[in-house]
Design an enzyme around this catalytic site. Structure first.
Site, PDB file in Angstrom:
ATOM      1  N   THR B 146      -1.536   2.496  21.101  1.00 24.89           N
ATOM      2  CA  THR B 146      -1.382   1.100  20.651  1.00 24.89           C
ATOM      3  C   THR B 146       0.020   0.650  21.070  1.00 24.89           C
ATOM      4  O   THR B 146       0.219   0.243  22.207  1.00 24.89           O
ATOM      5  CB  THR B 146      -1.585   0.970  19.129  1.00 24.89           C
ATOM      6  OG1 THR B 146      -0.732   1.887  18.452  1.00 24.89           O
ATOM      7  CG2 THR B 146      -3.023   1.240  18.754  1.00 24.89           C
ATOM      8  N   LYS B 169      -1.855   9.738  18.892  1.00 24.07           N
ATOM      9  CA  LYS B 169      -1.266   8.408  19.045  1.00 24.07           C
ATOM     10  C   LYS B 169      -0.602   8.037  17.728  1.00 24.07           C
ATOM     11  O   LYS B 169      -0.998   8.509  16.658  1.00 24.07           O
ATOM     12  CB  LYS B 169      -2.298   7.368  19.445  1.00 24.07           C
ATOM     13  CG  LYS B 169      -3.346   6.970  18.423  1.00 24.07           C
ATOM     14  CD  LYS B 169      -2.925   6.056  17.288  1.00 24.07           C
ATOM     15  CE  LYS B 169      -2.228   4.816  17.811  1.00 24.07           C
ATOM     16  NZ  LYS B 169      -1.778   3.982  16.632  1.00 24.07           N
ATOM     17  N   THR B 180      -1.038  11.346   9.585  1.00 25.64           N
ATOM     18  CA  THR B 180      -0.309  10.089   9.783  1.00 25.64           C
ATOM     19  C   THR B 180      -0.599   9.395  11.090  1.00 25.64           C
ATOM     20  O   THR B 180       0.228   8.628  11.548  1.00 25.64           O
ATOM     21  CB  THR B 180       1.193  10.358   9.729  1.00 25.64           C
ATOM     22  OG1 THR B 180       1.477  11.387  10.674  1.00 25.64           O
ATOM     23  CG2 THR B 180       1.633  10.779   8.362  1.00 25.64           C
ATOM     24  N   GLU B 260       8.482   3.281  17.028  1.00 28.52           N
ATOM     25  CA  GLU B 260       8.780   1.891  17.395  1.00 28.52           C
ATOM     26  C   GLU B 260      10.259   1.556  17.279  1.00 28.52           C
ATOM     27  O   GLU B 260      10.844   1.623  16.196  1.00 28.52           O
ATOM     28  CB  GLU B 260       7.973   0.949  16.496  1.00 28.52           C
ATOM     29  CG  GLU B 260       6.493   0.924  16.844  1.00 28.52           C
ATOM     30  CD  GLU B 260       5.662   0.119  15.881  1.00 28.52           C
ATOM     31  OE1 GLU B 260       4.478  -0.086  16.167  1.00 28.52           O
ATOM     32  OE2 GLU B 260       6.192  -0.293  14.840  1.00 28.52           O
ATOM     33  N   ASN B 379       7.892  -5.530  15.096  1.00 31.77           N
ATOM     34  CA  ASN B 379       7.002  -5.712  13.955  1.00 31.77           C
ATOM     35  C   ASN B 379       7.079  -7.096  13.333  1.00 31.77           C
ATOM     36  O   ASN B 379       6.516  -7.326  12.268  1.00 31.77           O
ATOM     37  CB  ASN B 379       7.269  -4.633  12.915  1.00 31.77           C
ATOM     38  CG  ASN B 379       6.738  -3.299  13.386  1.00 31.77           C
ATOM     39  OD1 ASN B 379       5.541  -3.116  13.508  1.00 31.77           O
ATOM     40  ND2 ASN B 379       7.650  -2.379  13.693  1.00 31.77           N
ATOM     41  N   SER B 384       0.651  -6.542  14.577  1.00 32.58           N
ATOM     42  CA  SER B 384       0.297  -5.226  15.117  1.00 32.58           C
ATOM     43  C   SER B 384      -0.176  -4.351  13.981  1.00 32.58           C
ATOM     44  O   SER B 384      -0.061  -4.705  12.832  1.00 32.58           O
ATOM     45  CB  SER B 384       1.483  -4.582  15.822  1.00 32.58           C
ATOM     46  OG  SER B 384       2.532  -4.340  14.918  1.00 32.58           O
TER      47      SER B 384
END
Lengths: 384, 384
Positions: B146, B169, B180, B260, B379, B384
């Site tokens: 993603t 992922k 997780t 991220e 974010n 997302s």
């Protein structure tokens, strides 16, 4: 106004040289009586700063004659020398005021793990004592600022001629323990320390304890309530407690409004919970969700992040009965897609999230703010 | 390599059109036997996505013939229709493979609260089935990304001729439940589902469960372990469990490395704890402290924020006996100022924090990353 709005108090705020930039950094609040009753609540962080350990002892007597507060250094994690420094600050304050050191509460705020420059602190106490004034409340409120961009004060008066006033500081490391920042409240109501304690604990439980800016609990949180009795009025408990609650709620709201880097103030209201504890747990879980806080920053009504936060709690609910409204639009109904998210207007600073647990009749509101690049910058570019 | 490193497995990764940008978004992993034993762990978030609810049922039999995974949509908080969509996906996969739907696990990842475009998903299943290959592992790993910037795979082989391989992922909403992220592990070891389950739970407990990127627990976390028995070798439990642990640890480390917006990977090692539970609680508290994560981003060895995080836990410790090292420098000793913080070199991506509780002999390591403006941007700028 601030801590000198109530009769019987003087205050001062001066630049003692603790802060390298020369800004005001030392405040003194003195209760001139006739009463010197007091109550306090302190951080529940088990790593407590020296001034917290000292002031907890002071408050055991229910009597406080003065509070000395410094910004520019937390005096936390400073070992035995840190406690001696706090003690010396109380001794010096007591000496210049002609009182006992055990009646002097001490509060510190600033960087953890750095000893205070005691020559400047003790010199500052003398300077502050010399400038005590019945109009000094605002200067005191200014002197306790750290990363705060504005000083915070609030006043509520009773019809019978008594007043509750206060000041607060706090912009980061702002999450509930027993309390979450430095706050001094004063009143000229004629009340004993047990009544003050009851009213203060009732107020902080639903105000400061429900402010959660960044999930980080301070080592120095202190909220003090001092009563001089100088109005000669003894208000009824409920009326007084409500005034204390209003001042605490107002100051708590100001803290969130000035949170580090924030661009949105977020009111998380949990309704139809099976218990108040459930409502608080769910509200706090939502308020601490970094992904949601980023989404709100981006004005994105991302209700999936609300549900994923609710799902981590032990509260009573069924996933397929959860409802979520953002700024009045029920974007999630029965745990699934609800009204059109494009209807949500998020242009304004205040954002209102309602999480309906459909599990009872209890409610709680937690205040938080968004997570921004400015918060990251403010907390990474230099030590604070 | 990836999920096709072990004998007996084929895989595919294709672009089904679920993602608007045309990137690969559907993966298929098929166990061609002779065994079809499987074990799985799932998110402990109580708000579970439809594919999690489905796959939990599938795993009860201990038999999985295929796993179909999509990115581009989490199929979470999508109500009864979402569950029907997952069921239809399993049915379609079973049909094209000639197996039963109850042997097909389904995983989804992407935005919460948006229904999947089922025509594209079902068409994608047909396309993927047509391109299944013993060399398809890498394409499958790519198709489940993603916000991941890289795909994650890992392989460990036993000397007797068996292999454990896997893909993962996950880059955000990355915090421990039972697991997780989406992970599929395969092995050609000849083992039953009870042994797989034991080895998988032992591995995830000390690997994925100790990855905490942003404190946000997903609704879709799934870790599956499939055994084909195609090597004809039945390894000893300890050797096999260690291989599974190594693959999980490697994939977990890759997840943190691609978190991220992160610029630092932070290894939080808690030592001399009274219990392993204490060590995990303290490690997690440190790993979730936004202020500390900002400080690390700024290469500031702000150990006061470590102590303030430890202080919020219930673990056994005395505040004046805590020690903290950052990249080998004991900046905090006995709860106070230790070695010169200017000695700490934080130029490199990996940062190592040791928190010594001086309360016992247990230890635990939690991996996290720093908090950055890029995380906020990623974010907040879009859903997302």
């Amino acid at each position: 106004m601030s801590v000198t709005a109530a009769k019987g108090f003087t205050a001062a705020g001066i630049a003692a040289g603790i802060k390298e930039n020369g800004n005001p950094d030392l405040a003194l609040v003195v209760n001139n009586g006739p009463r010197r009753a007091a109550a306090g609540v302190f951080t529940s962080n088990r790593v407590k700063a020296a001034p917290v350990l000292w002031s907890e002892q002071v408050l055991k007597s229910g009597q406080v004659s003065a509070v000395v507060l410094n910004s520019g250094g937390a005096n936390a994690c400073t070992g035995p020398q840190g406690f001696q420094d706090t003690h010396a600050t109380a001794e010096k304050t007591a000496e210049v005021l002609g009182r006992g050191a055990i009646e002097v509460a001490v509060c510190s705020t600033g960087l953890i793990g750095v000893p205070l420059p005691m020559d400047k602190v003790l010199g500052g106490v003398e300077t502050a004592a010399a400038s005590l004034s019945e109009h000094g409340g605002e200067k005191a409120a200014i002197a306790i600022k750290t990363t705060d961009t504005v000083h915070k004060t609030s006043v509520v008066s009773g019809e019978a001629g008594w007043t509750v006033g206060g000041m607060a500081k706090g912009a980061g490391m702002l999450a509930p323990g027993l309390a979450t920042m430095l706050v001094v409240l004063t009143t000229d109501a004629d009340l004993d320390d047990a009544t003050l304690d009851r009213a203060l604990r009732a107020a902080t439980k639903v105000t400061f304890d429900r402010v959660d800016s960044d999930g980080c609990m301070s080592t120095n949180d202190t909220v003090l309530l001092l009563a001089s009795g100088a109005s000669g009025v003894t208000p009824g408990y409920e009326e007084f407690a409500e005034a204390v609650r209003q001042v605490c709620a107002d100051l708590g709201r100001q803290l969130i409004g000035d949170a580090e880097g924030a661009s949105k103030d977020i009111r998380v209201e949990v309704v139809n919970a099976a218990s108040e504890e459930d409502a608080v747990e769910v509200g706090r879980s939502i308020a601490r969700n970094n992904l949601l806080k980023c989404a709100i920053h981006g004005e994105d009504p991302n209700w999936g992040r609300v549900l994923s936060a609710i799902g981590t709690t032990k509260a009573a609910f069924e996933p397929d009965q959860l409802n979520v409204a953002i700024n009045g639009v029920w974007v999630c109904k029965n745990g699934s897609v609800g009204e059109d998210r494009d209807l949500v207007d998020m242009r304004y600073r205040e954002v209102h999230i309602v999480a309906d647990l459909a599990a009872g009749a209890e409610t709680a509101t937690i205040w938080t703010n968004d997570l921004t690049a400015d918060y990251v910058h403010e907390n990474s570019a230099y030590s604070s």
